[in-house]
Enzyme design. Structure first.
Site, PDB file in Angstrom:
ATOM      1  N   GLU A 165      -6.113  -7.736  -1.553  1.00 35.38           N
ATOM      2  CA  GLU A 165      -6.450  -8.231  -0.219  1.00 35.38           C
ATOM      3  C   GLU A 165      -7.902  -7.939  -0.059  1.00 35.38           C
ATOM      4  O   GLU A 165      -8.751  -6.865  -0.430  1.00 35.38           O
ATOM      5  CB  GLU A 165      -5.821  -6.880   0.836  1.00 35.38           C
ATOM      6  CG  GLU A 165      -4.246  -6.717   0.906  1.00 35.38           C
ATOM      7  CD  GLU A 165      -3.728  -5.829   1.955  1.00 35.38           C
ATOM      8  OE1 GLU A 165      -4.537  -5.328   2.781  1.00 35.38           O
ATOM      9  OE2 GLU A 165      -2.878  -5.494   1.854  1.00 35.38           O
ATOM     10  N   GLU A 191       0.691  -1.382   0.007  1.00 35.80           N
ATOM     11  CA  GLU A 191      -0.146   0.082  -0.108  1.00 35.80           C
ATOM     12  C   GLU A 191       0.817   1.181  -0.120  1.00 35.80           C
ATOM     13  O   GLU A 191       0.551   2.298   0.381  1.00 35.80           O
ATOM     14  CB  GLU A 191      -0.980  -0.039   1.162  1.00 35.80           C
ATOM     15  CG  GLU A 191      -1.854  -1.060   1.236  1.00 35.80           C
ATOM     16  CD  GLU A 191      -2.982  -1.233   2.068  1.00 35.80           C
ATOM     17  OE1 GLU A 191      -3.968  -1.765   2.283  1.00 35.80           O
ATOM     18  OE2 GLU A 191      -2.691  -0.743   3.536  1.00 35.80           O
TER      19      GLU A 191
END
Length: 969
Positions: A572, A479
């Protein structure tokens, strides 16, 4: 010739440890005149490889940090200071060297820095958790006797402080170091008090002659549509002597035919001269463009090599490549070997979906896998534990693991088993958005303080892992992207060789190995892509926005809807993960056995309020007020821990099967892949897992196993169309689907067999609507059984899928009436053993009669799973066994016919007191579990496990209909 064999010896036993502040002697004295005499205070037995906290736990000086709330009673490094977790480690070893031999002391990884003392001499282990250290100790070794070795290990420089509210990566200070970031705690992890300080990977000594081999790089390139392959090899050779070394470098490639026989594919030697005190990089064979068509070139040419394929696409063929160097006047100076898979991995951004698309050996692969942190939060890592972990992923029919950036650069043993079981690996470097510029509060926007150290660790990690067939992708961070200078360096370091740039063209090797193109094995990697971050370039929305997730319970049908997730590849998506009740009892004191309270809100939704221990272990509720009604309450209000966990397993199965079936339903039209957050926990957490930290599977494990079959029949929970998924490269022809609906009494109100059809390769085919819910007399709760079979041989099931469903605006409460209803079963067990390994085959037959049996005929009753092994075939445990004897036949003759619902096996020790909290033998590999059988149906389950000496195992069967466990073996 050398008097002592060259090679590596592990130093993995007889280590002592002591807190540095409790040891008065210096490193020089410890390794000369004041060596520890044994495990007496302040010295203790050490866990090597391992961590300081692992050593303290081994000696019972701290409680188990993963049990209940015991982690709260362990001193955190933020409160104690770094000195408290600065430890000495001490051992001795024998050596016997000739005058021309050299010896290195090797550390595959430490955390975070250290000082080495050997026989009174000091050497430094520089900072960095993800780098190897090799120290030449030839001049300070006792060449013919005992050597004293002491190592002082310092914790990370910036261990940080844990805020009262916890948070992602604590206060983010750990991000200033090149180390694992999860150790300050996350929303799924408690803080690790020593921040994983220790000698956490293997320690060894290696003896060589004058010339040492280092960091070979193996690369396979393909041409003629994968009919031929060329093995490229580059290796570093260091002449450590003061004389020129006349060398013969030999490469040998063999293929395994069976356990005791190998086929020699190639054996070739090359002569070279290495000047004294010089390190050279050598590419074999050393051909020029003019030699490309010569015999020298053809010696490492492989005609129709056996290719390595990911799980579900084919076999994982592995060759053994051995390099050895002989020095004139000495003999064999050094050697190296590695298993190697011939394969080519490509990835591009798919123009149709925007998702990243992977291809292996020219075949596109739909990614279904999971996120991985690490196996154990105290770094108690072993080949045996890794084997179980990776085999579990293969058992779930997964084909990829993502090694998350806040965790580890995984170890070679992890990658070895990914090679063996066909699991592709996405390996991230040590950057997270939370600790590196995107967390709350924002910290470390420029990443780690030492960028050169980060790149050194990254390059060393590439060299450590690059020869593994399973390694598919490098990613800069989680991220987040690395700081600009690091990212630019990684882009340059990991650029693809022209042979591996994704293209649909057929390569001509003679043209591609031109003078302008270096041999691919001369690249740092060059064979697999580098992507700058987990939400960039074909992942999530591709732009780095937070567009992964969600991470909580969902309505199962939502996974199939158009508006659920908008991007092509989700890195995810997570949900619930409560384990079985026995695990709760084994990992928590009695006050942790209380189930959540259910608070009904004014909106009609339920809010779950867990006990403090469950809250500490990061429990995710099975409800989401205002969006998802409580999925456990849908089966009736749970009465106690056992009832709660059993109903949670029902939800786990449905939730994760629906997640994968929903994604797969849009294969290539909307999605290219999905990775579930997460497959397991590195501690006794209560969220996002398919097996617990003790290695017992949840029912979600088997929901995934069903949904991720390469060929799969499924019900679209949004459209109620029955679909056939074919992820393989071959068309599926001459098949049909048997559809049967069953009520709670064992009657079959709906039965249909479709017309024969074909399912195209790599496609999802809607076949027929399942319209039973629209019928006038549809039951509020019912079972649906789907069987995909080959028409020409109706005894073979290609895919079987069993659902429990309810009508709209209903729930599963009616199943409670089914709870105490025993169904007649016949259970036949066959067993074979080899030393400590048991392989048990159990056939379970629902002997219920029903009024529809004449209609169903032989089709329902006589099917055999296409992938189930007969008793004469190889078992899951990998042992070839003779036909096992029948050990036991059990018949349960009850009056009530019906569906034998949610049956599950477990294996226990018969030697343990019945009052023990946990009698399980773990791990156990089941070919299936948490399964159901309709009247007349039978299923064969293969079970394999190992037992310790003196343990007598017993296999128990339980289920929704069977609260009292039945011993079947």
């Amino acid at each position: 010739m050398a008097a002592v064999m060259v090679g590596k010896t592990l130093l993995d036993s007889a280590w002592l440890a002591a807190r540095s502040t409790e040891v008065e002697a210096t490193g020089v004295l410890l390794t000369t005149t004041m060596q520890p005499s044994g495990p007496s205070p302040p010295w203790m037995e050490a866990a090597i490889p391992g961590t300081v906290l692992g050593t303290l736990l081994k000696n019972k000086l701290v409680p188990d940090p993963f049990y209940g709330l015991d982690n709260e009673s362990i001193v955190d490094i933020a409160d104690s200071g770094r000195e408290y977790y600065t430890f000495w480690f001490f051992t001795t070893f024998e050596s016997k060297l000739t005058g021309s031999q050299h010896i290195d002391l090797n550390f595959r990884a430490i955390n975070y820095s250290g000082e080495v003392y050997l026989n009174g001499h000091q050497k430094i282990l520089p900072k960095g958790m993800f780098r190897r250290h090799s120290l030449d100790i030839t001049d300070i070794i006792n060449r013919n006797g005992k050597n004293l070795l002491a190592i002082l290990i310092h914790p990370p420089d910036h261990p940080g402080t844990i805020p009262p509210e916890g948070g992602q990566g604590g206060d983010h200070e750990i991000g200033k170091d090149v180390a694992a970031q999860y150790v300050e705690g996350w929303d799924w992890m408690t803080p690790i008090r020593d921040r994983n300080t220790g000698i956490w990977d293997e320690v060894s000594i290696s003896i060589t002659g004058p010339v040492k081999l280092a960091d070979p790089h193996l690369v396979s390139s393909f041409f003629d549509d994968y009919e031929r392959s060329y093995l490229h090899t580059t290796v570093d050779l260091e002449n450590k002597s003061s004389l020129p070394a006349e060398c013969s470098l030999t490469i040998q490639v063999t293929a395994e035919l069976d356990e005791d026989m190998r086929l020699l594919e190639h054996l070739q030697s090359y002569e070279l001269l290495i000047p004294p005190g010089t390190l050279i990089t050598y590419t074999i064979p050393p051909v020029s463009i003019l030699q490309l068509k010569a015999a020298v070139f053809l010696r490492l040419l492989f005609d129709k090599p056996n290719l390595w394929w990911p799980n579900g696409m084919g076999k994982q063929h592995l060759y053994n490549v051995e390099l050895s160097v002989d020095v004139k006047g000495f003999g064999e100076s050094d050697s190296w070997s590695h298993q190697f898979g011939f394969r080519k991995i490509e990835s591009i951004i798919d123009t149709a979906t925007g998702g990243r698309l992977f291809r292996v050996n020219g075949q596109q692969i739909f990614i279904r896998g999971g996120n991985w942190i690490l196996s154990d939060g105290l770094l108690r890592l072993s080949a045996k534990r890794y084997m179980t972990d990776i085999k579990f992923h293969a058992d779930m029919n997964f084909n990829m693991i993502r090694c998350w950036g806040g965790g580890l650069a995984e170890r070679p043993e992890f990658y070895h088993y990914c090679d063996v079981y066909g699991i592709l690996v996405w390996q991230e470097f040590w950057i997270t958005g939370d600790c590196d510029g995107r967390g709350i509060p924002i910290s470390n926007p420029n990443g780690p303080l030492d960028h050169d150290l980060f790149l050194l660790c990254a390059r060393d990690t590439v060299k450590l892992l690059r020869n593994h067939a399973s390694l598919a992708l490098w990613v800069g961070g989680n991220e987040q992207t690395p700081p600009e200078d690091i990212n630019t360096a990684l882009i340059n370091d990991l650029m693809l060789h022209p042979l591996f740039k994704c293209s649909d063209e057929t390569y001509n090797l003679a043209e591609d190995l031109s003078e302008e193109s270096d041999d691919p094995s001369q690249y740092l990697d060059g064979t697999r892509a580098y992507v700058q971050g987990s939400m960039w370039d074909g992942f999530a929305n591709g732009k780095g926005d937070f567009t992964d997730g969600p991470y909580e319970i969902q309505n199962p049908e939502d996974f199939f809807k158009d508006d659920f997730y908008q991007y092509g590849f989700n890195p995810e998506v997570g949900s619930v993960g409560i384990p079985v009740a026995t695990t709760i009892r084994a990992t928590m004191p009695p006050e942790g056995w209380m189930i959540p309270s259910f608070q009904k809100l004014s909106t009609g939704y339920i809010e779950e309020i867990p006990n403090p221990i469950w809250d500490y272990h990061k429990y995710i509720p099975y409800s989401k007020p205002e969006k998802v009604h409580d999925q456990i309450e849908a089966y009736g209000h749970p009465k106690d821990l056992d009832d709660f966990c059993e109903k949670a397993q029902l939800v786990n199965y449905v939730q994760y099967r629906a997640l994968l079936e929903g994604w797969t339903s849009r294969m290539w039209t909307k999605y290219t892949g999905v990775l579930i957050w997460k497959t397991q926990n590195p501690w006794t957490g209560l969220r996002g897992q398919f097996y617990d930290h003790l290695h017992d599977q949840t029912a979600g494990f088997y929901g995934c196993r069903s949904a991720a079959e390469p060929i799969h029949v499924q019900l679209n929970l949004s459209t109620y169309y029955i679909e056939v998924v074919n992820t393989t490269s071959n068309e599926l022809s001459d098949v049909a689907i048997e559809i049967s609906v069953w009520d709670l009494d064992g009657a079959c109100p709906y039965y249909k067999v479709t017309e024969k059809f074909s399912a195209p390769a790599k496609k999802v085919s809607p076949i027929v609507e399942m319209n039973y819910p629209k019928s006038t007399n549809a039951k509020p709760v019912y079972f649906l059984l789907l069987k995909l079979f080959r028409v020409s041989d109706s005894n073979i099931i290609i895919s079987r899928n069993f659902y429990w469903l309810h009508l709209p605006d209903s729930n599963y409460n009616a199943l409670e009436l089914h709870h105490g209803k025993k169904v007649p079963l016949k259970i036949t067990s066959h067993v074979s053993t080899t030393e400590s390994t048991y392989n048990i085959q159990i056939n379970v037959h629902n002997t219920s009669k029903n009024s529809n049996s004449s209609i169903l005929g032989s089709l329902l009753n006589n099917h055999k799973n296409a992938d189930s092994s007969s008793m004469d075939e190889k078992y899951d445990g990998g042992l070839q066994c003779s036909r096992p004897k029948i050990s036991r036949i059990i018949e349960i003759n009850e009056a009530d016919p019906g569906v034998a619902f949610f049956l599950h096996f477990s294996v226990h020790s018969a030697n343990v007191e019945e009052t023990a909290v946990d009698t399980r033998i773990l791990p156990v590999h089941y070919s299936d579990n948490y399964f159901s059988l309709v009247p007349g149906e039978e299923l064969t389950i293969n079970i394999s496990f190992e037992v310790s000496e003196g343990i007598t195992p017993q296999v128990l069967l339980a289920g929704w209909n069977y609260h009292e466990e039945i011993q079947v073996y």
